[in-house]
Design a protein around this motif. Sequence first.
Motif, short mmCIF file in Angstrom:
data_model
loop_
_atom_site.label_atom_id
_atom_site.label_comp_id
_atom_site.label_asym_id
_atom_site.label_seq_id
_atom_site.Cartn_x
_atom_site.Cartn_y
_atom_site.Cartn_z
N ARG A 89 0.81 -1.21 0.00
CA ARG A 89 0.00 0.00 0.00
C ARG A 89 0.85 1.27 0.00
NH1 ARG A 89 -5.30 -0.96 0.54
NH2 ARG A 89 -5.90 -2.96 1.41
N GLU A 90 2.07 1.18 0.51
CA GLU A 90 2.93 2.34 0.59
C GLU A 90 3.95 2.33 -0.54
OE1 GLU A 90 4.65 3.02 4.42
OE2 GLU A 90 2.91 2.12 5.42
N LEU A 91 4.10 3.47 -1.17
CA LEU A 91 5.07 3.61 -2.24
C LEU A 91 6.37 4.18 -1.69
CD1 LEU A 91 2.82 5.12 -5.04
CD2 LEU A 91 3.66 2.78 -4.86
N PRO A 92 7.50 3.76 -2.22
CA PRO A 92 8.77 4.32 -1.76
C PRO A 92 8.89 5.78 -2.20
CG PRO A 92 9.13 2.84 -3.60
CD PRO A 92 7.68 2.74 -3.22
N ASP A 93 9.66 6.55 -1.45
CA ASP A 93 9.90 7.94 -1.81
C ASP A 93 11.03 8.00 -2.83
OD1 ASP A 93 7.98 8.92 -0.15
OD2 ASP A 93 9.34 9.27 1.53
N ARG A 94 10.66 8.03 -4.09
CA ARG A 94 11.63 8.13 -5.18
C ARG A 94 11.08 9.07 -6.23
NH1 ARG A 94 12.18 2.05 -6.49
NH2 ARG A 94 12.36 1.38 -4.38
N PRO A 95 11.95 9.82 -6.83
CA PRO A 95 11.46 10.68 -7.91
C PRO A 95 11.05 9.81 -9.09
CG PRO A 95 13.85 10.82 -7.74
CD PRO A 95 13.38 9.99 -6.59
N ARG A 96 9.94 10.10 -9.68
CA ARG A 96 9.44 9.38 -10.84
C ARG A 96 9.63 10.23 -12.08
NH1 ARG A 96 10.06 5.09 -8.72
NH2 ARG A 96 8.69 4.44 -7.10
N PRO A 97 9.81 9.59 -13.21
CA PRO A 97 9.94 10.36 -14.46
C PRO A 97 8.67 11.17 -14.70
CG PRO A 97 10.43 8.04 -14.81
CD PRO A 97 9.94 8.17 -13.41
N ASP A 98 8.84 12.35 -15.24
CA ASP A 98 7.71 13.21 -15.55
C ASP A 98 7.10 12.75 -16.87
OD1 ASP A 98 5.88 15.19 -15.95
OD2 ASP A 98 7.34 16.82 -16.09
N PRO A 99 5.85 12.26 -16.86
CA PRO A 99 5.25 11.78 -18.10
C PRO A 99 5.10 12.88 -19.14
CG PRO A 99 3.76 11.44 -16.22
CD PRO A 99 4.99 12.10 -15.72
N ALA A 100 5.05 14.14 -18.71
CA ALA A 100 4.91 15.23 -19.67
C ALA A 100 6.16 15.43 -20.50
CB ALA A 100 4.56 16.52 -18.93
N GLU A 101 7.30 14.90 -20.03
CA GLU A 101 8.55 15.08 -20.77
C GLU A 101 8.54 14.32 -22.10
OE1 GLU A 101 12.02 14.19 -18.51
OE2 GLU A 101 11.43 15.49 -16.85
N GLY A 102 7.85 13.19 -22.18
CA GLY A 102 7.85 12.39 -23.40
C GLY A 102 6.84 12.92 -24.40
N SER A 103 7.20 12.86 -25.65
CA SER A 103 6.29 13.32 -26.69
C SER A 103 5.31 12.20 -27.04
CB SER A 103 7.07 13.73 -27.93
OG SER A 103 7.66 12.58 -28.52
N ALA A 104 4.24 12.58 -27.70
CA ALA A 104 3.23 11.60 -28.11
C ALA A 104 3.84 10.57 -29.06
CB ALA A 104 2.06 12.31 -28.78
N GLU A 105 4.73 11.03 -29.93
CA GLU A 105 5.36 10.09 -30.88
C GLU A 105 6.21 9.06 -30.14
OE1 GLU A 105 5.76 13.50 -31.24
OE2 GLU A 105 4.28 13.77 -32.83
N ARG A 106 6.95 9.53 -29.13
CA ARG A 106 7.80 8.62 -28.37
C ARG A 106 6.94 7.56 -27.67
NH1 ARG A 106 12.96 9.73 -25.13
NH2 ARG A 106 13.02 7.99 -23.70
N MET A 107 5.84 7.99 -27.09
CA MET A 107 4.95 7.05 -26.39
C MET A 107 4.34 6.05 -27.38
SD MET A 107 5.61 7.96 -23.43
CE MET A 107 4.56 6.90 -22.49
N THR A 108 4.02 6.52 -28.57
CA THR A 108 3.47 5.64 -29.59
C THR A 108 4.49 4.58 -29.98
OG1 THR A 108 2.07 7.41 -30.43
CG2 THR A 108 2.47 5.56 -31.91
N VAL A 109 5.75 5.00 -30.16
CA VAL A 109 6.81 4.05 -30.52
C VAL A 109 7.04 3.06 -29.38
CG1 VAL A 109 9.27 3.83 -31.04
CG2 VAL A 109 7.92 5.58 -32.18
N LEU A 110 7.09 3.55 -28.15
CA LEU A 110 7.28 2.65 -27.00
C LEU A 110 6.15 1.64 -26.90
CD1 LEU A 110 8.66 5.09 -24.29
CD2 LEU A 110 9.88 3.23 -25.42
N HIS A 111 4.93 2.09 -27.13
CA HIS A 111 3.78 1.17 -27.08
C HIS A 111 3.91 0.11 -28.19
CE1 HIS A 111 -0.18 -0.39 -26.43
NE2 HIS A 111 -0.48 -0.18 -27.70
N ALA A 112 4.27 0.55 -29.38
CA ALA A 112 4.42 -0.40 -30.49
C ALA A 112 5.57 -1.37 -30.20
CB ALA A 112 4.66 0.36 -31.80
#
Length: 177
Positions: A89-112
């Motif tokens: 239930r508890e998440l560790p305190d770590r910085p997570r990547p900002d999803p806004a940093e990735g472009s739509a094209e990059r996310m599309t390629v990663l999904h593919a």
Amino acid sequence: MGTQVNPESEAEYREFVVSRYAQLGRFAYVLCRDWHQAEDVVQKALTKLYLHWPKAVIRSPDAYVRRIIANGLSDDRRTGWFRRERPSRELPDRPRPDPAEGSAERMTVLHALSRLPAGQRLAVVLRHWEDMSVEQAAEIMGCSTGNVKSQTARGLQTLRGLLVEESNPMQANGANR
């Protein structure tokens, strides 16, 4: 078990880890699309690398650790549900990547990429994401250069089809039935 690491070799190992950690994390993420799993497999791979550092440093530590990561991800997929870690239930305190940093094209390629079979995905990532030669990829994959070439070619062909499908969902779903 690996051989004993001397203080000089340990310093080389530490330098290697510090200089490659982020890159190895991204490599693992591209293969599995899960930051938590990528971090776990990199940690396990670096532990194994430490145990075999004298042997790895003679060859190529980069290729050695990437192969450990690729094999670790394959092993994780085969591991039964009863051996996997359970969420808490508890998440560790770590910085997570900002999803806004990735472009739509990059996310599309990663999904593919995530939809490619494991061997094709590994070959494409090593050759085109990590910019490795066929020989380097073959060493990491533990196969022949011909296998790397065919896996890469099939992977790119499949990837192109998936990207066309994702960019034109109406056409790919048979909108002209």
